[in-house]
Design a protein around this motif. Structure first.
Motif, short mmCIF file in Angstrom:
data_model
loop_
_atom_site.label_atom_id
_atom_site.label_comp_id
_atom_site.label_asym_id
_atom_site.label_seq_id
_atom_site.Cartn_x
_atom_site.Cartn_y
_atom_site.Cartn_z
N LEU A 51 -11.73 -1.62 3.95
CA LEU A 51 -12.16 -0.47 4.74
C LEU A 51 -11.51 -0.57 6.11
CD1 LEU A 51 -15.94 -0.66 3.92
CD2 LEU A 51 -14.44 1.21 3.29
N VAL A 52 -11.12 0.56 6.67
CA VAL A 52 -10.56 0.61 8.02
C VAL A 52 -11.48 1.50 8.85
CG1 VAL A 52 -8.61 1.33 9.43
CG2 VAL A 52 -8.21 0.26 7.20
N TYR A 53 -11.87 1.01 10.02
CA TYR A 53 -12.75 1.75 10.92
C TYR A 53 -11.91 2.26 12.08
CZ TYR A 53 -16.87 2.83 13.73
OH TYR A 53 -17.84 3.47 14.47
N LYS A 54 -11.84 3.57 12.21
CA LYS A 54 -11.05 4.17 13.28
C LYS A 54 -11.69 5.48 13.70
CE LYS A 54 -6.37 5.60 14.39
NZ LYS A 54 -5.01 5.79 13.90
N ASP A 55 -11.77 5.70 14.99
CA ASP A 55 -12.33 6.92 15.54
C ASP A 55 -13.75 7.20 15.01
OD1 ASP A 55 -9.96 7.36 16.97
OD2 ASP A 55 -9.06 8.44 15.29
N GLY A 56 -14.53 6.12 14.85
CA GLY A 56 -15.91 6.26 14.43
C GLY A 56 -16.12 6.54 12.95
N LYS A 57 -15.07 6.40 12.16
CA LYS A 57 -15.17 6.66 10.72
C LYS A 57 -14.50 5.55 9.92
CE LYS A 57 -15.03 11.69 11.06
NZ LYS A 57 -14.33 12.90 10.63
N PHE A 58 -15.02 5.35 8.71
CA PHE A 58 -14.40 4.41 7.79
C PHE A 58 -13.47 5.16 6.85
CE2 PHE A 58 -18.17 1.86 8.81
CZ PHE A 58 -17.61 0.61 8.97
N SER A 59 -12.35 4.54 6.51
CA SER A 59 -11.51 5.04 5.42
C SER A 59 -11.38 3.87 4.44
CB SER A 59 -10.15 5.50 5.92
OG SER A 59 -9.44 4.45 6.54
N LEU A 60 -11.23 4.20 3.18
CA LEU A 60 -11.15 3.19 2.13
C LEU A 60 -9.70 3.07 1.68
CD1 LEU A 60 -12.69 1.28 0.20
CD2 LEU A 60 -12.91 3.22 -1.37
N GLU A 61 -9.10 1.91 1.90
CA GLU A 61 -7.71 1.70 1.47
C GLU A 61 -7.66 1.29 0.00
OE1 GLU A 61 -4.99 -0.38 3.91
OE2 GLU A 61 -5.53 0.77 5.69
N PHE A 62 -8.57 0.42 -0.43
CA PHE A 62 -8.67 0.09 -1.85
C PHE A 62 -10.05 -0.50 -2.12
CE2 PHE A 62 -6.13 -3.23 0.25
CZ PHE A 62 -6.87 -4.36 0.00
N TYR A 63 -10.46 -0.43 -3.39
CA TYR A 63 -11.79 -0.88 -3.78
C TYR A 63 -11.70 -1.75 -5.02
CZ TYR A 63 -16.60 -0.80 -5.46
OH TYR A 63 -17.84 -1.17 -5.90
N ALA A 64 -12.36 -2.88 -4.99
CA ALA A 64 -12.53 -3.77 -6.14
C ALA A 64 -11.21 -4.29 -6.70
CB ALA A 64 -13.34 -3.08 -7.23
N PHE A 65 -10.22 -4.49 -5.85
CA PHE A 65 -8.93 -5.03 -6.30
C PHE A 65 -9.13 -6.47 -6.75
CE2 PHE A 65 -5.04 -7.41 -5.35
CZ PHE A 65 -4.15 -6.73 -6.16
N ASP A 66 -8.72 -6.76 -7.99
CA ASP A 66 -8.87 -8.14 -8.48
C ASP A 66 -7.68 -8.59 -9.33
OD1 ASP A 66 -9.27 -6.72 -10.81
OD2 ASP A 66 -11.17 -7.69 -11.31
#
Length: 79
Positions: A51-66
């Motif tokens: 997750l990246v937090y910028k300008d008061g919001k989270f964006s999801l770059e990737f999830y559950a990468f294994d």
């Protein structure tokens, strides 16, 4: 998570948790639909999400990468 992100702007932070907690966070942040989420959506052991937090919001770059664990699964026998 928001408090941690706000207090550490510009830094890289690692947060670890069990899959159930992570899925709850993804639902809370709007990246998963809580009503439709299933066990298949739970991050597997040692899966990584970014997750990246910028300008008061989270964006999801990737999830559950294994996939980085693929070499370790070869020959693994569960008893």
């Amino acid at each position: 998570m928001e408090k941690i992100a706000r207090e550490n702007l510009g830094k890289t932070i690692l947060i670890t948790a069990h899959g159930g907690v992570l899925i709850a966070c993804m639902c809370y942040l709007g990246f998963l639909n809580c009503e439709k989420a299933t066990c298949d959506d739970i991050c597997k052991n040692a899966g990584i999400s970014k997750l990246v937090y910028k300008d008061g919001k989270f964006s999801l770059e990737f999830y559950a990468f294994d996939e980085y664990l693929a070499d370790y699964r070869v020959g693994l026998k569960l008893v």
